[in-house]
Design an enzyme around this catalytic site. Structure first.
Site, PDB file in Angstrom:
ATOM      1  N   PRO A 293       0.622  -1.218  -0.070  1.00  0.00           N
ATOM      2  CA  PRO A 293      -0.010   0.070  -0.206  1.00  0.00           C
ATOM      3  C   PRO A 293       0.812   1.222  -0.047  1.00  0.00           C
ATOM      4  CG  PRO A 293       0.253  -0.836   2.274  1.00  0.00           C
ATOM      5  CD  PRO A 293       0.919  -1.775   1.348  1.00  0.00           C
ATOM      6  N   CYS A 294       2.086   1.214  -0.241  1.00  0.00           N
ATOM      7  CA  CYS A 294       2.852   2.313   0.031  1.00  0.00           C
ATOM      8  C   CYS A 294       2.564   3.661  -0.999  1.00  0.00           C
ATOM      9  CB  CYS A 294       4.455   2.194  -0.214  1.00  0.00           C
ATOM     10  SG  CYS A 294       4.812   1.415  -1.967  1.00  0.00           S
TER      11      CYS A 294
END
Length: 353
Positions: A293-294
């Site tokens: 999810p960065c």
């Protein structure tokens, strides 16, 4: 090593303060309360998704006990991503050839990470079939393009007269053949006058157990066997965005969990083992494929901003928190295009900056 990494990430998430104020429009992220609100809307609009409580010992204090993560099960995956990527590669190659080969442009060797939909792939295959199909004349010879055009448009007057003569000759021949066939029919006896004494035995033979078994086997062979996936969406407190997890099962009817390498076959190659990695699920036992999810916040911010701009020009209200997961799932589908999960709403999500 994966277990140690998962433990470190869990500790990092635990120590991260919980987001309290909304930053949906400014940063593309969610508070836990907004995640629950968006999840409720997804469950309401798409009943295949449900809220799960998970293992009580692994519950997160910032989420309700019965709404720890979202889950949808038995999602079909009919083909491997490589088959779609090959179609894109062929289309890209054909386009480059039509433009003159691409020359020394470095972009000529770069393939954009997009695939054709099932409908587009079908049209592509039909176009290839048409290109390879030869049209034959009455003598079985291949009709050249110019000749075909002349036949279609009628050609000059001489060609038209000749075609008319040939048409009349062929019509006369057809009438003669039809007359002969009618005479031949009179020579045959009416089949209704005959009875097959062994008709009952023939019917018994058709319905014999051996043949019935063969029919059952044939029916089973006609059933399309596909991989299935269980998809879940958790809330990542560190990145303050949803995170999607995948667990795949074999298509041989054994319900065998897929290995990490097998699941990567259903991920666009540009993302496999990079953006999509194998990690331990925070609530469900066993390693899962997960989309890191960065960059979720940055991508969602861009999409929401574009939607807000487009709707502002049309004097409509901008996107709300409730539609966040629909936009999110649309975005994720570009990485796993052959896994046909439900997000119902027609979302046009642009990532153009």
């Amino acid at each position: 090593m994966p277990s140690l990494l998962s433990n470190l990430k869990s500790a990092r998430e635990y120590l991260t303060p919980t987001l309290k104020s909304s930053a949906f429009l400014t940063r593309g992220v969610l508070t836990p309360e907004e995640f629950v609100k968006a999840g409720d809307e997804l469950v309401y609009k798409c009943p295949t998704w449900t809220w799960e409580g998970g293992d009580p010992s692994k519950r997160k204090a910032h989420l309700p006990p019965d709404k720890q993560f979202l889950m949808t099960r038995n999602v079909p995956c009919t083909e491997r991503v490589s088959s779609l990527e090959n179609v894109v590669a062929v289309s890209h190659s054909e386009g480059a050839s039509a433009d003159g080969g691409g020359g020394d442009d470095d972009d000529g060797d770069w393939l954009v990470s997009q695939v054709l939909s099932a409908e587009e792939k079908k049209k592509h295959d039909e176009k290839e079939l048409e290109d390879e199909f030869d049209i034959l004349d009455d003598e079985g010879e291949v009709v050249a393009e110019k000749k075909l055009a002349a036949m279609t448009l009628g050609g000059d007057d001489a060609a038209g007269d000749e075609a008319g003569k040939e048409s009349n000759t062929k019509r006369d021949a057809d009438v003669a053949v039809a007359t002969d066939d009618a005479d031949d029919d009179d020579e045959y006896a009416d089949m209704d006058d005959f009875e097959d004494d062994d008709i009952m035995e023939d019917e018994a033979a058709v319905t014999s157990p051996a043949i019935a078994a063969d029919a059952t086997t044939s029916t089973n062979d006609d059933i399309l066997k596909v991989r299935t996936y269980d998809l879940s969406i958790t809330y990542d407190k560190y990145y303050q965005t949803p995170r999607i997890w995948l667990m795949g099962y074999a298509d041989d009817g054994s319900s065998r969990p897929l290995t990490g390498d097998e699941m990567m076959q259903d991920v666009i190659s540009d993302y496999a083992h990079r953006t999509v990695t194998i990690e331990n699920h925070p609530h469900v036992h066993g390693p899962h494929a997960s989309i890191h999810p960065c960059q979720h916040g940055a991508v969602m911010k861009t999409i929401v901003r574009n939607l807000t701009k487009d709707q502002a020009e049309g004097e409509e209200s901008g996107p709300t928190v409730e539609v966040y997961l629909f936009i999110f799932l649309k975005f994720v589908s570009s990485m796993i295009p052959t896994i046909s999960y439900d997000f119902t709403m027609d979302v046009s999500a642009s990532t153009k900056k």
